[in-house]
Design a protein around this motif. Sequence first.
Motif, PDB file in Angstrom:
ATOM      1  N   VAL A   1       1.078  -1.262  -0.212  1.00  0.00           N
ATOM      2  CA  VAL A   1       0.292   0.094   0.037  1.00  0.00           C
ATOM      3  C   VAL A   1       1.388   1.239  -0.358  1.00  0.00           C
ATOM      4  O   VAL A   1       0.515   2.235   0.364  1.00  0.00           O
ATOM      5  N   ILE A   2       2.380   1.151  -0.192  1.00  0.00           N
ATOM      6  CA  ILE A   2       3.595   2.298  -0.553  1.00  0.00           C
ATOM      7  C   ILE A   2       2.800   3.278  -1.852  1.00  0.00           C
ATOM      8  O   ILE A   2       2.469   2.259  -2.494  1.00  0.00           O
ATOM      9  N   LYS A   3       2.423   4.459  -1.165  1.00  0.00           N
ATOM     10  CA  LYS A   3       2.646   4.961  -3.126  1.00  0.00           C
ATOM     11  C   LYS A   3       3.358   6.418  -3.044  1.00  0.00           C
ATOM     12  O   LYS A   3       3.897   6.634  -3.792  1.00  0.00           O
ATOM     13  N   ASN A   4       4.263   6.530  -1.942  1.00  0.00           N
ATOM     14  CA  ASN A   4       5.538   7.170  -1.997  1.00  0.00           C
ATOM     15  C   ASN A   4       6.978   6.559  -1.428  1.00  0.00           C
ATOM     16  O   ASN A   4       6.594   6.429  -0.280  1.00  0.00           O
ATOM     17  N   GLN A   5       7.484   5.631  -2.585  1.00  0.00           N
ATOM     18  CA  GLN A   5       9.006   5.198  -1.908  1.00  0.00           C
ATOM     19  C   GLN A   5       9.431   5.328  -1.252  1.00  0.00           C
ATOM     20  O   GLN A   5      10.228   4.684  -0.549  1.00  0.00           O
ATOM     21  N   GLN A   6       9.755   6.344  -2.332  1.00  0.00           N
ATOM     22  CA  GLN A   6      11.179   7.192  -1.405  1.00  0.00           C
ATOM     23  C   GLN A   6      11.232   7.999  -0.058  1.00  0.00           C
ATOM     24  O   GLN A   6      11.959   7.706   1.121  1.00  0.00           O
ATOM     25  N   PHE A   7      10.091   8.969   0.220  1.00  0.00           N
ATOM     26  CA  PHE A   7       9.667   8.704   1.494  1.00  0.00           C
ATOM     27  C   PHE A   7       9.615   7.881   2.413  1.00  0.00           C
ATOM     28  O   PHE A   7      10.175   7.697   3.616  1.00  0.00           O
ATOM     29  N   TYR A   8       9.002   6.708   2.373  1.00  0.00           N
ATOM     30  CA  TYR A   8       9.318   5.008   3.454  1.00  0.00           C
ATOM     31  C   TYR A   8      10.576   4.626   3.443  1.00  0.00           C
ATOM     32  O   TYR A   8      10.879   4.678   4.318  1.00  0.00           O
ATOM     33  N   ASN A   9      11.671   4.866   2.431  1.00  0.00           N
ATOM     34  CA  ASN A   9      12.451   4.415   3.017  1.00  0.00           C
ATOM     35  C   ASN A   9      13.807   5.637   3.179  1.00  0.00           C
ATOM     36  O   ASN A   9      14.167   4.908   4.557  1.00  0.00           O
ATOM     37  N   GLU A  10      13.462   6.464   3.542  1.00  0.00           N
ATOM     38  CA  GLU A  10      14.046   7.856   4.107  1.00  0.00           C
ATOM     39  C   GLU A  10      13.633   8.070   5.922  1.00  0.00           C
ATOM     40  O   GLU A  10      14.286   8.519   6.473  1.00  0.00           O
ATOM     41  N   ASN A  11      12.188   7.818   5.590  1.00  0.00           N
ATOM     42  CA  ASN A  11      11.693   7.468   6.894  1.00  0.00           C
ATOM     43  C   ASN A  11      11.061   6.339   7.961  1.00  0.00           C
ATOM     44  O   ASN A  11      10.302   6.839   9.086  1.00  0.00           O
ATOM     45  N   ALA A  12      11.234   5.493   7.428  1.00  0.00           N
ATOM     46  CA  ALA A  12      10.527   4.477   7.710  1.00  0.00           C
ATOM     47  C   ALA A  12      11.262   4.135   9.330  1.00  0.00           C
ATOM     48  O   ALA A  12      11.015   3.481  10.185  1.00  0.00           O
ATOM     49  N   MET A  13      12.949   4.184   8.855  1.00  0.00           N
ATOM     50  CA  MET A  13      13.313   3.526   9.864  1.00  0.00           C
ATOM     51  C   MET A  13      13.645   4.403  11.024  1.00  0.00           C
ATOM     52  O   MET A  13      13.391   3.562  12.325  1.00  0.00           O
ATOM     53  N   TYR A  14      12.709   5.287  11.200  1.00  0.00           N
ATOM     54  CA  TYR A  14      12.239   6.175  12.724  1.00  0.00           C
ATOM     55  C   TYR A  14      11.066   5.540  13.393  1.00  0.00           C
ATOM     56  O   TYR A  14      11.421   5.780  14.247  1.00  0.00           O
ATOM     57  N   PHE A  15      11.193   4.690  12.717  1.00  0.00           N
ATOM     58  CA  PHE A  15       9.115   3.844  13.535  1.00  0.00           C
ATOM     59  C   PHE A  15       9.585   2.707  13.525  1.00  0.00           C
ATOM     60  O   PHE A  15       9.145   2.379  14.426  1.00  0.00           O
ATOM     61  N   PHE A  16       9.604   1.804  12.202  1.00  0.00           N
ATOM     62  CA  PHE A  16       9.549   0.153  11.836  1.00  0.00           C
ATOM     63  C   PHE A  16      10.763   0.296  13.022  1.00  0.00           C
ATOM     64  O   PHE A  16      11.712   0.484  12.619  1.00  0.00           O
ATOM     65  N   PRO A  17      11.372  -1.093  12.984  1.00  0.00           N
ATOM     66  CA  PRO A  17      12.162  -2.216  13.487  1.00  0.00           C
ATOM     67  C   PRO A  17      12.995  -2.373  11.642  1.00  0.00           C
ATOM     68  O   PRO A  17      12.653  -2.772  10.611  1.00  0.00           O
ATOM     69  N   THR A  18      14.664  -2.163  11.638  1.00  0.00           N
ATOM     70  CA  THR A  18      14.954  -2.209  10.495  1.00  0.00           C
ATOM     71  C   THR A  18      16.337  -3.962  10.552  1.00  0.00           C
ATOM     72  O   THR A  18      16.468  -3.851   9.311  1.00  0.00           O
ATOM     73  N   ILE A  19      15.972  -3.788  12.082  1.00  0.00           N
ATOM     74  CA  ILE A  19      17.261  -5.284  11.915  1.00  0.00           C
ATOM     75  C   ILE A  19      16.770  -6.292  12.713  1.00  0.00           C
ATOM     76  O   ILE A  19      15.829  -6.611  13.935  1.00  0.00           O
ATOM     77  N   GLU A  20      16.012  -7.478  11.443  1.00  0.00           N
ATOM     78  CA  GLU A  20      15.709  -8.484  12.167  1.00  0.00           C
ATOM     79  C   GLU A  20      16.243  -9.171  13.552  1.00  0.00           C
ATOM     80  O   GLU A  20      17.640  -9.339  13.410  1.00  0.00           O
ATOM     81  N   GLY A  21      15.418  -9.808  14.688  1.00  0.00           N
ATOM     82  CA  GLY A  21      16.284 -10.326  15.742  1.00  0.00           C
ATOM     83  C   GLY A  21      16.857  -9.646  17.126  1.00  0.00           C
ATOM     84  O   GLY A  21      16.821  -9.996  17.320  1.00  0.00           O
ATOM     85  N   ASP A  22      16.744  -7.797  16.396  1.00  0.00           N
ATOM     86  CA  ASP A  22      17.668  -7.406  17.181  1.00  0.00           C
ATOM     87  C   ASP A  22      16.418  -6.699  17.900  1.00  0.00           C
ATOM     88  O   ASP A  22      16.021  -5.488  17.989  1.00  0.00           O
ATOM     89  N   LEU A  23      16.115  -7.027  19.472  1.00  0.00           N
ATOM     90  CA  LEU A  23      14.464  -6.656  20.958  1.00  0.00           C
ATOM     91  C   LEU A  23      15.472  -4.832  21.014  1.00  0.00           C
ATOM     92  O   LEU A  23      14.294  -4.407  20.814  1.00  0.00           O
ATOM     93  N   LEU A  24      16.516  -4.276  20.877  1.00  0.00           N
ATOM     94  CA  LEU A  24      16.623  -2.800  20.596  1.00  0.00           C
ATOM     95  C   LEU A  24      16.697  -2.185  19.457  1.00  0.00           C
ATOM     96  O   LEU A  24      15.759  -1.011  20.082  1.00  0.00           O
ATOM     97  N   ASP A  25      16.233  -2.788  18.506  1.00  0.00           N
ATOM     98  CA  ASP A  25      15.853  -2.096  17.687  1.00  0.00           C
ATOM     99  C   ASP A  25      14.449  -2.004  17.713  1.00  0.00           C
ATOM    100  O   ASP A  25      13.605  -0.287  17.419  1.00  0.00           O
ATOM    101  N   GLU A  26      13.982  -3.433  18.218  1.00  0.00           N
ATOM    102  CA  GLU A  26      12.742  -3.282  17.510  1.00  0.00           C
ATOM    103  C   GLU A  26      12.241  -2.861  18.773  1.00  0.00           C
ATOM    104  O   GLU A  26      10.808  -2.011  18.783  1.00  0.00           O
TER     105      GLU A  26
END
Length: 225
Positions: A86-111
Amino acid sequence: MDDQKLGEDVYAVQMNPETCACKTPLQVAYFVLDNAKYWYLNFIYNFMHKCFDMDKLHFVEGDTDSAYWAVSGDENAGIKQQFKYVIKNQQFYNENAMYFFPTIEGDLLDEKKILGLAVEREGPEMVALASKNYYMKVEDKEKIKLKGVNQNTNKITKDQIMDNITNGTITKCTNMRLGQKNYQMSKLATEKNGITGIHTKMVVLSDQSCCPYIYGLKASDYKVQ
């Protein structure tokens, strides 16, 4: 006071302490509560609305620090797809998703990073009457949340929730507890409306939208257009 039934006439009783100590300043409590609302809305309007197709998302229910969304993505991608389709602006998502969603799988501190988000539950079906009052299917299990109702003594099903939506049927529940007065232990039963189209904070209309609860107004006093 908590109790657990051990036999027909035998209960284990745990008494809560009569006093407690809290050293947290009142200002901290207000700060957390106010900022929870701010960051909640910040994520929705400054992130979701900018990079997601909101016509494919439906807000089901939420609380102070949680939100449940129905996502109309790729029906063949399974229930673990999250917001990928459902992403309509992939560039904006790529630049900002890291501030909200976990980006390192299995890393509890990141989650669990500060102001970050983590997936609580995922499933193919959810029905909600209000906050803390919903049915959700999680894989092969059913999760029913009904605040204020002891589900150990009250059998609640999805059909009862759907019957309330379609027919307005109210399901009454009885909570059992132990009470002590003058050194006499008694078994108390409290009957309440367990499933209903109205609760103390919101009035739920026929289309499942919620309106403010104002003394003297009923659901029929609101107009749905």
